[in-house]
Enzyme design. Structure first.
Site, PDB file in Angstrom:
ATOM      1  N   GLY A 100       0.814  -1.222   0.000  1.00 28.32           N
ATOM      2  CA  GLY A 100       0.000   0.000   0.000  1.00 28.32           C
ATOM      3  C   GLY A 100       0.840   1.262   0.000  1.00 28.32           C
ATOM      4  N   GLY A 102       2.539   3.603   1.593  1.00 21.53           N
ATOM      5  CA  GLY A 102       3.086   3.800   2.938  1.00 21.53           C
ATOM      6  C   GLY A 102       3.545   5.226   3.147  1.00 21.53           C
ATOM      7  N   ARG A 103       3.823   5.907   2.050  1.00 27.29           N
ATOM      8  CA  ARG A 103       4.241   7.306   2.195  1.00 27.29           C
ATOM      9  C   ARG A 103       3.758   8.148   1.016  1.00 27.29           C
ATOM     10  NH1 ARG A 103      10.586   7.502   0.787  1.00 27.29           N
ATOM     11  NH2 ARG A 103      10.687   5.685  -0.566  1.00 27.29           N
ATOM     12  N   GLY A 135       6.951   7.062   6.626  1.00 23.75           N
ATOM     13  CA  GLY A 135       6.079   7.790   5.700  1.00 23.75           C
ATOM     14  C   GLY A 135       6.739   8.993   5.040  1.00 23.75           C
ATOM     15  N   ARG A 192       3.693  13.793  -7.398  1.00 19.93           N
ATOM     16  CA  ARG A 192       3.693  12.972  -8.614  1.00 19.93           C
ATOM     17  C   ARG A 192       2.346  13.118  -9.306  1.00 19.93           C
ATOM     18  NH1 ARG A 192       6.053   7.120  -6.967  1.00 19.93           N
ATOM     19  NH2 ARG A 192       4.067   6.817  -5.889  1.00 19.93           N
ATOM     20  N   ASP A 269       4.298  -4.437  -7.085  1.00 18.75           N
ATOM     21  CA  ASP A 269       3.668  -3.224  -6.544  1.00 18.75           C
ATOM     22  C   ASP A 269       4.211  -1.980  -7.240  1.00 18.75           C
ATOM     23  OD1 ASP A 269       5.959  -4.298  -4.982  1.00 18.75           O
ATOM     24  OD2 ASP A 269       5.908  -2.350  -4.015  1.00 18.75           O
ATOM     25  N   ASP A 279       7.423   4.681  -9.542  1.00 18.45           N
ATOM     26  CA  ASP A 279       8.228   4.429  -8.343  1.00 18.45           C
ATOM     27  C   ASP A 279       9.717   4.402  -8.652  1.00 18.45           C
ATOM     28  OD1 ASP A 279       5.951   4.434  -6.896  1.00 18.45           O
ATOM     29  OD2 ASP A 279       6.220   2.463  -5.987  1.00 18.45           O
TER      30      ASP A 279
HETATM   31  P1  AMP Z   1       9.184   0.740  -2.760  1.00 14.99           P
HETATM   32  O1  AMP Z   1      10.172  -0.372  -2.834  1.00 14.99           O
HETATM   33  O2  AMP Z   1       9.786   2.106  -2.575  1.00 14.99           O
HETATM   34  O3  AMP Z   1       8.214   0.709  -3.881  1.00 14.99           O
HETATM   35  O4  AMP Z   1       8.359   0.531  -1.408  1.00 14.99           O
HETATM   36  C1  AMP Z   1       7.722  -0.670  -1.061  1.00 14.99           C
HETATM   37  C2  AMP Z   1       6.689  -0.419  -0.005  1.00 14.99           C
HETATM   38  O5  AMP Z   1       7.273   0.196   1.138  1.00 14.99           O
HETATM   39  C3  AMP Z   1       5.563   0.506  -0.440  1.00 14.99           C
HETATM   40  O6  AMP Z   1       4.387   0.036   0.133  1.00 14.99           O
HETATM   41  C4  AMP Z   1       5.958   1.826   0.159  1.00 14.99           C
HETATM   42  O7  AMP Z   1       4.856   2.654   0.396  1.00 14.99           O
HETATM   43  C5  AMP Z   1       6.621   1.408   1.453  1.00 14.99           C
HETATM   44  N1  AMP Z   1       7.618   2.378   1.918  1.00 14.99           N
HETATM   45  C6  AMP Z   1       8.837   2.632   1.393  1.00 14.99           C
HETATM   46  N2  AMP Z   1       9.453   3.600   2.099  1.00 14.99           N
HETATM   47  C7  AMP Z   1       8.612   3.968   3.080  1.00 14.99           C
HETATM   48  C8  AMP Z   1       8.659   4.929   4.145  1.00 14.99           C
HETATM   49  N3  AMP Z   1       9.716   5.701   4.338  1.00 14.99           N
HETATM   50  N4  AMP Z   1       7.575   5.018   4.947  1.00 14.99           N
HETATM   51  C9  AMP Z   1       6.496   4.254   4.767  1.00 14.99           C
HETATM   52  N5  AMP Z   1       6.389   3.335   3.808  1.00 14.99           N
HETATM   53  C10 AMP Z   1       7.428   3.191   2.970  1.00 14.99           C
HETATM   54 MG    MG Z   2       6.658   1.185  -4.592  1.00 11.96          MG
END
Ligand code: AMP
Ligand code: MG
Length: 521
Positions: A100, A102-103, A135, A192, A269, A279
């Site tokens: 989901g 997350g940030r 986040g 974005r 994702d 992303d």
């Molecule tokens: P990513 O590999 O950047 O696509 O992130 C994978 C998952 O981790 C996604 O659900 C992001 O929303 C979550 N995520 C990455 N960095 C953070 C953060 N600093 N705080 C909260 N969620 C994060």
């Molecule tokens: Mg991501």
């Protein structure tokens, strides 16, 4: 600032009925309402003028306090209801459950000139999907995402966009290389922009939870809003949808291979259902042509997401999407046929893309071999991909292979190595190439024009992004502006900016941020 709000995702799809912002599993809904976090002392660092115009704003709007408040997360647009999306995903080959936003927090959807856009802040604070993270986002990764999304757009690669980059004034703790050395960095938020941020993982989460009702709701919604030519909501309609997503995904990956882009984290994702590059994390650009290269140190061992593996990972990810859609289609034959088609079409489209890069019109017997042979000679000596193709356009049919070798000399990282067997191999390839050019009735000038349309002169080289970041960290934002503006015309000569048409300097070869990036951002 007068944006025309046309929210639909948060109106037509089921919302999480728990309203408080706590980290948890969210069932039976596509998103959770959540507000961005207030920041300590926000300031705007950079804005994309093209994106402003696309959204129905102009530069004057970007200078207002209202703009800063909204795009740093300190205020919300009138009548909007911001939300974080629920999705799951396969990370590095394994089902990871609920991930989901997350940030990321979606501010609103707007329409301008009949085009619709979702506006999404990244780094605007925690959401129910933040798991064990904060986040937030730091300046370095925000600069990289902001600049690269705009650069990719101007390169003609399907991508999400970025409107603005703000500093939050808050400090964010990060362990950049996951080696126990945490430090405070400057916090940042980007806005974005994309027609939609729906991902493969948005469908997978419902399929994995056996929630076919919501899987169908989301699929029907996605089709009506973004694939309007598909009219029926039958098995055939869903299969048609899958085929279109497959085509778009393949198209995007062929573009990545054309410009030398390595995404770095092709988890499901991070795969947009619209076939857009999304992303931007530890991505990188091939400098020396090395098919096994990945900038992502988290993937150093298996190199799952290396340059040459991107097309087959695209296929692997489509298998996961096929599995997710299966409950709506209930038979595998059509899905399997589509996946088989990907394999076949990939080969054809890759070959045709490479022929365009080489300036070969129409397919002739032997062209595939010429392409394979080139990728093999590339391996003999470190050769800069971008510079090579750009200089190759200067070839004249009457040149000798020696002359062509001299013309592209600047693309070699160690020109002194080009001797003996290596030189013989290069000469043999140029001889074959020159022979092939004789077989087509195209002038050198016209061939160069065509080649320069598909071979960019300027890309956001990894060390360029790092130089921009180092300057910005000191509060100097001139280089962001300069490079952003060069990357708007990546295929133009722009001779005044020739210094950026140069190989990676030696200091950047093994430097963190240039050749090594982690997911910490
Ligand atoms: P990513 O590999 O950047 O696509 O992130 C994978 C998952 O981790 C996604 O659900 C992001 O929303 C979550 N995520 C990455 N960095 C953070 C953060 N600093 N705080 C909260 N969620 C994060
Ligand atoms: Mg991501």
């Amino acid at each position: 600032m007068n944006l025309h709000l046309t929210d639909s995702f948060n109106k037509h799809l089921p919302a999480d009925n728990i309203q408080h912002n706590t980290r948890r599993q969210v069932f039976g809904s596509c998103f959770s309402f959540v507000s961005p976090k207030k920041t300590k002392n926000a300031s705007l660092i950079h804005v994309s003028e093209e994106m402003l115009l696309e959204l129905g704003m102009d530069l004057a709007d970007s200078y207002t306090n209202e703009f800063l408040s909204i795009f740093s997360g300190n205020a919300i647009l009138p009548k909007s209801r911001p939300y974080a999306m629920c999705y799951g995903g396969h990370q590095f080959g394994h089902w990871a459950g609920q991930l989901g936003d997350g940030r990321a927090i979606n501010l609103a959807e707007i329409t301008h000139n009949h085009k619709r856009w979702a506006l999404q802040l990244k780094g605007a604070g925690e959401t129910p999907y933040s798991r064990n993270a904060d986040g937030l986002a730091v300046l370095r990764s925000s600069i990289r995402e902001h600049l690269c999304s705009e650069a990719m757009h101007h390169l003609g690669v399907p991508t999400t966009r970025s409107l603005s980059l703000c500093l939050t004034g808050d400090e964010v703790l990060r362990d950049m290389m996951y080696d126990g050395n945490s430090a405070y960095e400057k916090g940042a938020v980007i806005c974005r922009v994309s027609p939609s941020f729906i991902r493969f993982g948005s469908f997978e989460i419902f399929a994995h939870r056996g929630d076919t009702k919501n899987l169908k709701l989301l699929t029907d919604y996605t089709i009506s809003e973004f694939f309007p030519d598909i009219e029926d909501r039958s098995k055939q309609g869903y299969l048609n949808f899958f085929n279109q997503v497959l085509d778009r995904t393949l198209e995007m990956i062929i573009h990545w291979q054309r410009v030398g882009f390595v995404h770095g984290v092709m988890n499901t994702d991070n795969m947009s259902i619209l076939g857009l590059t999304i992303d931007y994390g530890p991505y990188g650009w091939l400098e020396g042509y090395d098919p096994h290269w990945t900038p992502n140190t988290t993937d150093r061992q298996s190199k799952r997401y290396r340059f040459s593996n991107q097309p087959s990972i695209g296929l692997w990810n489509l298998y996961q999407l096929a599995n997710a859609l299966h409950p709506l289609i209930e038979e595998a034959t059509g899905l399997e046929a589509a996946l088989e088609r990907y394999k076949k079409e990939y080969v054809e489209r890759y070959q045709s893309m490479m022929r365009n890069k080489l300036g070969l019109e129409k397919f002739l017997e032997g062209d595939n071999k010429l392409v394979v042979d080139l990728t093999e000679v590339f391996l003999l000596s470190e050769t800069d991909m971008t510079i090579f193709f750009r200089l190759l356009a200067k070839t004249e049919k009457t040149d000798s292979s020696e002359t062509v070798l001299e013309k592209i000399n600047q693309a070699f990282y160690s020109p002194e190595e080009i001797k003996g067997k290596i030189k013989e191999n290069w000469t043999a390839w140029f001889t074959a190439y020159l022979k092939r050019l004789q077989l087509q009735d195209v002038s050198d000038e016209n061939r160069a024009i065509q080649m320069n349309k598909v071979n960019p002169k300027y890309v956001l080289r990894n060390y360029m992004a790092q130089l921009i970041i180092d300057k910005a960290d000191e509060g100097d934002y001139e280089l962001i502006q300069e490079i952003h503006s060069i990357l708007k015309q990546p295929y133009d000569e722009q001779t005044e900016h020739h210094k950026w048409f140069s190989k990676r300097p030696e200091w950047a070869r093994h430097k963190v941020g240039c050749s090594m990036l982690s997911c910490s951002s």
